[in-house]
Design an enzyme around this catalytic site. Structure first.
Site, PDB file in Angstrom:
ATOM      1  N   GLU A 165       1.967  -3.296  11.616  1.00  0.00           N
ATOM      2  CA  GLU A 165       1.232  -2.050  11.386  1.00  0.00           C
ATOM      3  C   GLU A 165       1.779  -0.953  12.287  1.00  0.00           C
ATOM      4  OE1 GLU A 165      -1.066  -1.489   9.153  1.00  0.00           O
ATOM      5  OE2 GLU A 165      -1.849  -3.462   8.579  1.00  0.00           O
ATOM      6  N   GLU A 214       1.477   4.146   2.624  1.00  0.00           N
ATOM      7  CA  GLU A 214       1.985   3.805   3.955  1.00  0.00           C
ATOM      8  C   GLU A 214       3.513   3.939   3.961  1.00  0.00           C
ATOM      9  OE1 GLU A 214       0.111  -0.007   4.613  1.00  0.00           O
ATOM     10  OE2 GLU A 214      -1.861   0.871   4.240  1.00  0.00           O
ATOM     11  N   HIS A 249       3.423  -2.340   7.068  1.00  0.00           N
ATOM     12  CA  HIS A 249       2.305  -1.474   6.698  1.00  0.00           C
ATOM     13  C   HIS A 249       2.159  -0.308   7.664  1.00  0.00           C
ATOM     14  CE1 HIS A 249       0.031  -3.897   3.617  1.00  0.00           C
ATOM     15  NE2 HIS A 249       0.842  -4.830   4.088  1.00  0.00           N
ATOM     16  N   HIS A 261       0.867  -1.177   0.000  1.00  0.00           N
ATOM     17  CA  HIS A 261       0.000   0.000   0.000  1.00  0.00           C
ATOM     18  C   HIS A 261       0.909   1.234   0.000  1.00  0.00           C
ATOM     19  CE1 HIS A 261      -3.144  -2.740   2.103  1.00  0.00           C
ATOM     20  NE2 HIS A 261      -3.188  -2.862   0.793  1.00  0.00           N
TER      21      HIS A 261
END
Length: 376
Positions: A338, A172, A262, A169
């Protein structure tokens, strides 16, 4: 008073100017190409020295993650080296959901972004520097839809096959800052953790899995509007050659440990997501993941285990996502890291929130945890 000027015509730039009135502007974020995703912004303001800027980004209740805006503060820089945070507030009832950014620059130029950008130029600087380090092999796994290389840096003499990959992504960007910290650690000849890891493991590291989305200023997709982290079951050359290239290389080497790096829009914490719910789940495999989480939590106060994503039920894992696919395909201890766009609320930083510097330090901490995990 001379009006400010706003542009996003550069690498990872994204903003649409709806109107400008003196030092105030009404703005909107452009959607990822061929998709409805939008959240990433990155733009420059000129003629702004000493002015009280009021920048309103509108229409955000339709963004990918509306829950990411309350409590969020925009990243700002006047030298593109240090990224701080600007006073920001969110009103979901104003103009379809509006983030209002207030800032007084001392310089005549200021850059604003959803998070500190990691440019493709910096990516190439990173790849070239690491490729020159002793014991490092660089190879191109394949090419993106727009012809950009999927760079992979390999090092280590051990038998454990470790894959680290980031920026599926593209918005990010903290993920590639993490990569910079991890790669600098692994190639530091004086670092004892790195030296021991290189003895035990063969590392395969993809700092940016989605260069097209990165250049385009996308939040979540590649040049075709495809979410790469929903392509791992059946990647294709026409829609997701980036995933196809990486997964093919993984099939050649096998995978023992994998981390997909991420950023999360809403949760103000660092956390890990695992592979619970895969068809071939075992208590032993789960135990390996849980043990890594516990080690990382001991090593750094920037990591916690209270907050995170809901756990999939038995047999309910989404195998189009890389972490689940790799755990199922290889029996690997596979995980998604994350980091927050906001801050780590357990250890907040008023000046920067979550930052490039903290992302890079976390990269080193994750490697330290990996060594402890391997040698326990």
């Amino acid at each position: 008073m001379t009006q400010i000027e706003i542009t996003a015509a550069f690498d990872s730039g994204n903003i649409e100017v709806l109107s400008i009135d003196g030092a105030a502007a009404r703005l909107a974020i452009r959607k990822d190409r061929n998709s409805d995703f939008f959240q990433w912004f990155h733009f420059r303001v000129a003629n702004c020295a000493g002015k009280d800027l009021v920048l309103k980004i509108t229409g955000l209740e339709q963004s990918a993650y509306p829950g990411g805006w309350p409590g969020y503060r925009a990243a700002v820089s006047e030298d593109r080296e240090f990224w701080g945070r600007a006073e920001s507030s969110y009103d979901r009832g104003e103009d379809g959901g509006t983030l209002t950014i207030r800032y007084r620059p001392t310089a005549n130029l200021a850059w604003f972004a959803y998070f500190a950008p990691y440019s493709m130029e910096r990516h190439h600087d990173l790849v070239s520097a690491i490729a020159l380090a002793d014991g490092v092999t660089h190879r191109v796994l394949g090419y993106s839809l727009e012809g950009q290389p999927i760079d992979c840096l390999e090092l280590g003499e051990g038998e454990r096959q470790v894959w680290l990959y980031a920026r599926q992504h593209p918005g990010e960007s903290m993920a590639e800052w993490w990569m910079e910290g991890a790669l600098e650690c692994l190639t530091d000849p004086a670092d004892p953790v790195a030296r021991r890891l290189r003895q035990l493991c063969r590392f395969h590291i993809v700092p940016n899995a989605n260069p097209d989305g990165s250049c385009r200023g996308h939040l979540r997709t590649n040049a075709a509007g495809i979410n790469l982290n929903r392509e791992w079951a059946e990647p294709s050359a026409d829609k997701s050659p980036e995933v196809l290239a990486i997964r093919t290389a993984m099939d050649e080497t096998g995978v023992h440990f994998a981390m997909d790096v991420h950023g999360d829009e809403a949760i103000p914490a660092v956390f890990l997501a695992g592979f619970e719910g895969i068809p071939s789940w075992t208590a032993e495999l789960q135990g390996g993941f849980d043990r890594y989480k516990a080690i990382l939590a001991r090593r750094t106060p920037d990591f916690q285990t209270r907050l995170g994503y809901p756990v999939a039920g038995k047999g309910k894992a989404n195998l189009t996502m890389s972490t689940n696919q790799l755990a199922e395909r290889f029996g690997a201890v596979s995980m998604t890291l994350e980091m927050p766009f906001k801050d780590n609320d357990d250890l907040p930083c008023a000046a920067q929130g979550w930052s490039p510097e903290r992302s890079a330090i976390l990269g080193r901490d994750c490697l330290g945890a990996l060594l402890e995990w391997l040698e326990e």
